[in-house]
Write a protein that holds these residues in place. Structure first.
Motif, mmCIF file in Angstrom:
data_model
loop_
_atom_site.group_PDB
_atom_site.id
_atom_site.type_symbol
_atom_site.label_atom_id
_atom_site.label_comp_id
_atom_site.label_asym_id
_atom_site.label_seq_id
_atom_site.Cartn_x
_atom_site.Cartn_y
_atom_site.Cartn_z
ATOM 1 N N LYS A 200 0.790 -1.124 0.167
ATOM 2 C CA LYS A 200 -0.036 0.035 0.114
ATOM 3 C C LYS A 200 0.964 1.164 -0.073
ATOM 4 C CE LYS A 200 -0.696 -0.190 5.113
ATOM 5 N NZ LYS A 200 -1.688 -0.006 6.195
ATOM 6 N N GLU A 201 2.025 1.271 0.483
ATOM 7 C CA GLU A 201 3.163 2.509 0.368
ATOM 8 C C GLU A 201 3.471 2.682 -0.871
ATOM 9 O OE1 GLU A 201 2.798 0.720 4.426
ATOM 10 O OE2 GLU A 201 3.343 -0.251 2.553
ATOM 11 N N GLU A 202 3.214 1.809 -1.788
ATOM 12 C CA GLU A 202 3.609 2.194 -3.182
ATOM 13 C C GLU A 202 2.603 2.760 -3.888
ATOM 14 O OE1 GLU A 202 5.055 -1.398 -5.493
ATOM 15 O OE2 GLU A 202 5.002 -2.497 -3.717
ATOM 16 N N LEU A 203 1.320 2.855 -3.419
ATOM 17 C CA LEU A 203 0.297 3.549 -4.387
ATOM 18 C C LEU A 203 0.418 5.128 -4.123
ATOM 19 C CD1 LEU A 203 -2.874 1.556 -2.786
ATOM 20 C CD2 LEU A 203 -1.503 1.200 -4.840
ATOM 21 N N LYS A 204 0.323 5.622 -5.253
ATOM 22 C CA LYS A 204 0.266 7.089 -5.722
ATOM 23 C C LYS A 204 -1.292 7.826 -5.698
ATOM 24 C CE LYS A 204 4.942 7.177 -7.516
ATOM 25 N NZ LYS A 204 5.532 7.830 -8.490
ATOM 26 N N ARG A 205 -1.976 6.839 -6.318
ATOM 27 C CA ARG A 205 -3.632 7.548 -6.517
ATOM 28 C C ARG A 205 -4.481 6.120 -6.178
ATOM 29 N NH1 ARG A 205 -0.850 6.826 -11.164
ATOM 30 N NH2 ARG A 205 -0.341 9.108 -10.990
ATOM 31 N N VAL A 206 -5.776 6.605 -5.935
ATOM 32 C CA VAL A 206 -6.571 5.636 -5.717
ATOM 33 C C VAL A 206 -8.078 6.162 -6.404
ATOM 34 C CG1 VAL A 206 -7.367 6.581 -3.625
ATOM 35 C CG2 VAL A 206 -7.772 4.178 -3.845
ATOM 36 N N LEU A 207 -8.887 4.916 -7.168
ATOM 37 C CA LEU A 207 -9.985 5.121 -7.692
ATOM 38 C C LEU A 207 -11.159 4.741 -6.799
ATOM 39 C CD1 LEU A 207 -7.659 5.249 -9.894
ATOM 40 C CD2 LEU A 207 -9.468 4.410 -11.533
ATOM 41 N N SER A 208 -12.410 5.422 -6.581
ATOM 42 C CA SER A 208 -13.433 4.954 -6.222
ATOM 43 C C SER A 208 -14.651 5.760 -6.656
ATOM 44 C CB SER A 208 -13.455 4.543 -4.861
ATOM 45 O OG SER A 208 -14.346 3.811 -4.369
ATOM 46 N N HIS A 209 -15.760 5.617 -6.097
ATOM 47 C CA HIS A 209 -16.883 6.605 -5.997
ATOM 48 C C HIS A 209 -16.876 7.472 -5.187
ATOM 49 C CE1 HIS A 209 -20.926 7.805 -5.298
ATOM 50 N NE2 HIS A 209 -21.489 7.296 -6.597
ATOM 51 N N PRO A 210 -17.078 8.781 -5.412
ATOM 52 C CA PRO A 210 -16.846 9.976 -4.759
ATOM 53 C C PRO A 210 -17.264 9.695 -3.196
ATOM 54 C CG PRO A 210 -17.690 10.713 -6.644
ATOM 55 C CD PRO A 210 -17.883 9.220 -6.770
ATOM 56 N N GLN A 211 -18.463 8.802 -2.793
ATOM 57 C CA GLN A 211 -18.809 8.858 -1.504
ATOM 58 C C GLN A 211 -18.078 7.929 -0.869
ATOM 59 O OE1 GLN A 211 -22.827 7.674 -0.711
ATOM 60 N NE2 GLN A 211 -23.759 9.668 -1.471
ATOM 61 N N ALA A 212 -17.268 6.873 -1.554
ATOM 62 C CA ALA A 212 -16.592 5.950 -0.761
ATOM 63 C C ALA A 212 -15.009 6.751 -0.480
ATOM 64 C CB ALA A 212 -16.096 4.517 -1.892
ATOM 65 N N LEU A 213 -14.526 7.551 -1.391
ATOM 66 C CA LEU A 213 -13.375 8.220 -0.928
ATOM 67 C C LEU A 213 -13.573 9.071 0.104
ATOM 68 C CD1 LEU A 213 -12.472 9.415 -4.759
ATOM 69 C CD2 LEU A 213 -11.437 7.547 -3.367
ATOM 70 N N ALA A 214 -14.849 9.912 0.162
ATOM 71 C CA ALA A 214 -15.102 10.564 1.422
ATOM 72 C C ALA A 214 -15.358 9.839 2.549
ATOM 73 C CB ALA A 214 -16.216 11.601 1.014
ATOM 74 N N GLN A 215 -15.683 8.766 2.531
ATOM 75 C CA GLN A 215 -15.856 7.986 3.725
ATOM 76 C C GLN A 215 -14.505 7.351 4.145
ATOM 77 O OE1 GLN A 215 -18.942 5.020 2.695
ATOM 78 N NE2 GLN A 215 -20.365 6.772 2.507
ATOM 79 N N CYS A 216 -13.278 7.382 3.478
ATOM 80 C CA CYS A 216 -11.943 6.866 3.897
ATOM 81 C C CYS A 216 -11.188 7.952 3.978
ATOM 82 C CB CYS A 216 -11.896 5.952 2.995
ATOM 83 S SG CYS A 216 -12.915 4.367 2.597
ATOM 84 N N GLU A 217 -11.573 9.471 4.301
ATOM 85 C CA GLU A 217 -10.794 10.475 4.194
ATOM 86 C C GLU A 217 -9.558 10.345 5.044
ATOM 87 O OE1 GLU A 217 -9.306 13.934 3.075
ATOM 88 O OE2 GLU A 217 -10.910 12.906 2.256
ATOM 89 N N MET A 218 -9.697 9.813 6.419
ATOM 90 C CA MET A 218 -8.512 9.567 7.258
ATOM 91 C C MET A 218 -7.401 8.907 6.775
ATOM 92 S SD MET A 218 -10.743 10.076 10.876
ATOM 93 C CE MET A 218 -9.080 9.418 11.694
ATOM 94 N N THR A 219 -7.836 7.651 6.266
ATOM 95 C CA THR A 219 -6.862 6.700 5.806
ATOM 96 C C THR A 219 -6.000 7.202 4.467
ATOM 97 O OG1 THR A 219 -8.222 4.701 6.614
ATOM 98 C CG2 THR A 219 -6.444 4.269 4.791
ATOM 99 N N LEU A 220 -6.813 7.657 3.710
ATOM 100 C CA LEU A 220 -6.302 8.162 2.404
ATOM 101 C C LEU A 220 -5.282 9.445 2.736
ATOM 102 C CD1 LEU A 220 -9.363 7.946 -0.199
ATOM 103 C CD2 LEU A 220 -7.301 6.343 0.427
#
Length: 394
Positions: A200-220
């Motif tokens: 996971k440390e290799e990831l530079k970008r992540v794709l998902s539905h806007p609500q899913a992204l908002a619901q994982c704000e702290m982790t991202l």
């Protein structure tokens, strides 16, 4: 109060007079209400002609054992971690798809919005574990799939405990003549997905539905990952699997990881553990409500103009000890603004609203029948969207 006729239950028309609410009777076979001096007639449901052309999932065109190159291609796919060829997955229906499908009754076909691995598909499988799920590209396509007899039912999200209401589906409930026959409450578990062998440390970008992204704000935020919007979380997983870019991940379900051959880099990354989405089950015909278990009823109405009218509308349920579980208001698109004369210069403008209410009572319960009869005294329009068994989180 003038005599008027207002649709209240799917295929029913109820005519009201100002004689008051009394001698209430409930006819389960027609799922109608009738009151003294109120005329109730169930209109026949005009069923669309059944489909003639079956809609089948696409099959991969791979000749059996004809070429060593084909065998090598399959082995290469499995070596990369993609245990299933994506051509095997069904293509989403579109609203323009007017094909029809015969239903032999051996299996329930359930439409949902998204791709295989979407949370809506998980909700459909929770409601009907042995069903055949049919993906649709848009919410309205799922409504039309039921109306055109392509599927038996549709499962669509209506609200989320974190993101709130899905307003589009509230509007579509009024536009289409389907009935709510059940609900599903699904505990959403967001997973961070990546290609096999990626950290996971290799990831530079992540794709998902806007609500899913908002619901994982702290982790991202802690990982410093760039967010990229996608139409659906399962689509995001499919894109990551198809593109094969190691520094790009997706937020989706564990089922999506299994389907698209991705690795779960982190589990339960949502900020709120109690992340619940409520789905509605829609069908062409209403169910006959009973009183043997807990039922919920959903209605939509508009109100006459006047002070305290909304208070009176809600009071009809409180007076009878009926608990309201949901209140949602949506502007009327046909009458978005109303102009009111004022003693001051100029005029006041405000919206006309539709009110959607869910309450805990069966239409077989006289309390619910009397409450809706009382509500009709000051409602310009009233329609019962459905009466259905309640679902609870296990």
């Amino acid at each position: 109060m003038a005599v008027k006729s207002v649709p209240i239950w799917g295929c029913s028309q109820i005519s009201f007079s100002n004689q008051g609410v009394s001698n209430l009777r409930y006819n389960c076979s027609g799922v109608c209400l009738s009151l003294r001096k109120w005329e109730c007639s169930c209109l026949g449901v005009s069923l669309a002609q059944k489909a003639l052309t079956p809609v089948e999932d696409e099959k991969p065109n791979i000749p059996g054992m004809e070429s060593a190159a084909v065998i090598q291609r399959v082995e290469d796919i499995e070596a990369r971690g993609f245990h299933k060829d994506m051509n095997l997955l069904p293509k989403p229906l579109t609203a323009a798809d007017i094909s029809h499908s015969e239903n032999d009754g051996t299996k329930v076909r359930v439409a949902y919005q998204g791709l295989p691995g979407a949370y809506s598909e998980a909700a459909a499988l929770k409601a009907y574990p042995k069903c055949e799920t049919v993906p649709c590209d848009q919410f309205e396509a799922a409504f039309k799939a039921v109306e055109l007899w392509l599927v038996d039912k549709a499962v669509l999200p209506i609200e989320n405990s974190v993101g709130g209401s899905i307003h589009r589906n509230y509007d579509l409930l009024l536009r289409h003549r389907l009935h709510i026959v059940g609900e599903v409450q699904l505990l959403v578990n967001h997973c961070l997905l990546g290609l096999p062998g990626v950290e996971k440390e290799e990831l530079k970008r992540v794709l998902s539905h806007p609500q899913a992204l908002a619901q994982c704000e702290m982790t991202l935020s802690s990982l410093g990952i760039i967010r990229v919007n996608a139409d659906d979380s399962a689509l995001a997983a499919q894109m990551v699997a198809s593109n094969g870019v190691r520094d790009t991940g997706a937020i989706a379900s564990a089922r999506a990881a299994e389907i698209y051959g991705l690795q779960i880099l982190s589990n339960k990354i949502q900020d709120d553990d109690d992340n619940i989405t409520r789905f509605l089950i829609l069908a062409r015909e209403p169910i006959i409500p009973g009183t043997e278990r807990q039922y919920k009823t959903s209605v939509v109405f508009t109100l006459e103009e006047g002070p305290g009218v909304l208070f009176k509308a809600l009071a009809v349920f409180a007076l009878r000890g009926i608990n309201l579980t949901k209140i949602e208001s949506r502007p009327q698109k046909q009458r978005p603004l109303r102009v009111v004369d004022d003693s001051n210069e100029g005029s006041a403008k405000y919206f006309d609203y539709l009110f959607y209410i869910d309450f805990e009572a069966s239409m077989a319960d006289p309390r619910a029948q009397y409450a809706l009869g009382h509500l009709q005294e000051f409602a310009r329009f009233l329609r019962v969207l459905g009466c259905y068994p309640m679902d609870k989180i296990p």
